[in-house]
Design an enzyme around this catalytic site. Structure first.
Site, mmCIF file in Angstrom:
data_model
loop_
_atom_site.group_PDB
_atom_site.id
_atom_site.type_symbol
_atom_site.label_atom_id
_atom_site.label_comp_id
_atom_site.label_asym_id
_atom_site.label_seq_id
_atom_site.Cartn_x
_atom_site.Cartn_y
_atom_site.Cartn_z
ATOM 1 N N GLU A 161 8.910 11.700 26.938
ATOM 2 C CA GLU A 161 9.694 12.887 27.325
ATOM 3 C C GLU A 161 11.199 12.663 27.353
ATOM 4 O OE1 GLU A 161 8.023 14.211 31.043
ATOM 5 O OE2 GLU A 161 6.059 14.562 30.166
ATOM 6 N N ASN A 203 6.005 9.954 22.978
ATOM 7 C CA ASN A 203 5.101 10.957 23.562
ATOM 8 C C ASN A 203 5.914 12.076 24.227
ATOM 9 O OD1 ASN A 203 2.267 11.552 24.294
ATOM 10 N ND2 ASN A 203 2.912 11.196 26.414
ATOM 11 N N HIS A 239 -0.090 20.197 26.913
ATOM 12 C CA HIS A 239 -0.360 20.863 28.193
ATOM 13 C C HIS A 239 -0.166 22.362 27.977
ATOM 14 C CE1 HIS A 239 -0.713 17.210 30.509
ATOM 15 N NE2 HIS A 239 0.423 16.761 30.038
ATOM 16 N N GLU A 269 -2.554 14.529 25.953
ATOM 17 C CA GLU A 269 -2.703 14.955 27.354
ATOM 18 C C GLU A 269 -3.236 16.389 27.427
ATOM 19 O OE1 GLU A 269 0.839 14.171 29.676
ATOM 20 O OE2 GLU A 269 1.256 12.295 28.644
ATOM 21 N N ASP A 271 -4.679 19.779 28.208
ATOM 22 C CA ASP A 271 -5.338 20.593 29.231
ATOM 23 C C ASP A 271 -4.855 22.033 29.061
ATOM 24 O OD1 ASP A 271 -2.807 20.482 30.427
ATOM 25 O OD2 ASP A 271 -3.448 19.290 32.145
#
Ligand SMILES: *[C@@H]1O[C@H](CO)[C@@H](O)[C@H](O)[C@H]1NC(C)=O
Ligand SMILES: *[C@@H]1O[C@H](CO)[C@@H](O)[C@H](O)[C@H]1NC(C)=O
Ligand SMILES: *[C@@H]1O[C@H](CO)[C@@H](O)[C@H](O)[C@H]1NC(C)=O
Ligand SMILES: *[C@@H]1O[C@H](CO)[C@@H](O)[C@H](O)[C@H]1NC(C)=O
Ligand SMILES: *[C@@H]1O[C@H](CO)[C@@H](O)[C@H](O)[C@H]1NC(C)=O
Length: 353
Positions: A161, A203, A239, A269, A271
């Site tokens: 990030e 990432n 996400h 990741e 979701d």
């Protein structure tokens, strides 16, 4: 296959007369997500696991079932505040509580993360560092952690990030003291201390569409490759939120953006949070978002695998971080598989037509 048809039906609770003529949907239609993912040509289907839930044996038996999850990421245990809580004092117990059972279960590990702006210990964040000192701190951290976990990680998220949504560099102690070169420095240190077969990833979130941020990440990676700075992969966190998630086409286009760079990609990741109250309609959309993203990864050659950011609603990071949202995972409160679980299975099996 037509995308409109990829929303799977729930497994039949009872067969209707017409369906009785066909083979009954047997257990092996859902042999586990990783088994299906490997058959579909992916390297793994994985999950993040957090330490808070290690006392729950029902959860753990699924988390370390390698038919279900062939890959594990520690949600928190490898973040700086836990790994090096005071300077040059390394603590691996939180990470080990997840990594060791994963090794025993023959699950691959994605290790997460060497450099991030968040979850830093106070001694680091509050320090008045010179460039030389902070470079030393960074190298020492990567050297120790890389050596401890050895070459056992399939991949490391080396930098996490580093960009804002508008493509500018995110403010952090790293940027303030070391300048933007901290990113390449971290990749050089990582390559120095982990084996050549361990993939080094950048990432980030919000790069699952072709947009300013994903283009900036692509440009950085291209620049790294042009200048021989070691980098092997780009992790798209994924996400998502029901109602404004990227479509199959969006995710595929973002993954395609990275193909010319010659690095691999992964959804790291995944979701899909729901604005509460939940409903069956929202769960159906959620299932489609999960299936769309998984299929996009399957359909783009360089995408090696999909990792969900935990699989159980009660331990997801979502409710705490996004008040009013929740139920973002594949398994519900009672550890029952949700529509999204079956949607991912069906799309991996590629029999949605
Ligand atoms: C692992 O998960 C698969 C898929 O759900 C299941 O069929 C299998 O029985 C599980 N194995 C164990 C040991 O629980
Ligand atoms: C596990 O620990 C948490 C927090 O300490 C607790 O709330 C939960 O009830 C425990 N679960 C089990 C299955 O023991
Ligand atoms: C190292 O960190 C651990 C965990 O925070 C702490 O208990 C211990 O006292 C520290 N040791 C030193 C030498 O600072
Ligand atoms: C930080 O270090 C510099 C150089 O040693 C010094 O001039 C400055 O006063 C320090 N700042 C703080 C807040 O300690
Ligand atoms: C899934 O992707 C397809 C194709 O891009 C799109 O038409 C559909 O709206 C997506 N579904 C959701 C819920 O985003």
């Amino acid at each position: 296959m037509k995308l409109s048809t990829i929303i799977p039906l729930l497994p039949l609770a009872s067969a209707t007369p017409t369906q009785q003529a066909r083979p009954h949907p047997s257990l092996n239609k859902y042999p586990g997500l990783d088994i299906l993912a490997k058959r579909a040509g992916l390297l793994y289907f994985g999950t993040a696991i957090d330490n808070v839930v290690l006392n729950n044996s029902a959860y753990i038996s699924i988390a370390h079932n390698s038919s279900e999850f062939g890959q594990v990421t520690p949600s928190n245990g490898q973040k700086w505040m836990y790994i090096e809580p005071s300077r040059n004092n390394f603590s691996y117990s939180m990470a080990d509580a997840i990594v060791k059972p994963a090794i025993r279960a023959r699950q691959m590990r994605r290790c997460h993360t060497f450099v991030w702006h968040n979850q830093l210990p106070a001694w680091l964040e509050g320090g008045n560092w010179t460039k030389a000192e902070l470079t030393g701190v960074l190298e020492n951290h990567i050297r120790n952690e890389a050596r401890y976990f050895g070459n056992g990680c399939y991949a490391w998220d080396v930098v996490n990030e580093a960009f804002e949504d508008d493509g500018s560099f995110r403010d952090s102690i790293w940027l303030r003291v070391l300048g933007k070169e901290y990113i390449e420095l971290a990749f050089r240190f990582a390559r120095k201390y982990v084996g050549r077969r361990v993939r080094l990833y950048y990432n980030d979130y919000g790069i699952e569409r072709v947009n300013v941020k994903s283009k900036v990440v692509a440009a950085m990676v291209k620049d790294f490759i042009d200048r021989d700075i070691p980098i092997d992969g780009i992790g798209l966190q994924a996400h998502f939120t029901v109602g404004r998630a990227p479509t199959y086409d969006d995710v595929k286009a973002a993954l395609n953006l990275f193909i010319p760079l010659g690095v691999e990609t992964a959804l790291t990741e995944l979701d899909v949070r729901i604005q509460l109250p939940d409903s069956l309609e929202k769960q159906a959309l959620q299932a489609q978002v999960y299936a769309n993203s998984t299929k996009a990864c399957m359909d783009v050659g360089d995408c090696v695998g999909v990792t969900v950011w935990d699989f159980w609603d009660p331990v997801s990071w979502v409710p705490e971080t996004f008040p009013g949202y929740g139920n973002a995972c594949l398994f519900d409160d009672g550890l029952k598989r949700k529509q999204a679980y079956y949607a991912v299975s069906d799309v991996l099996r590629d029999d949605g037509e």
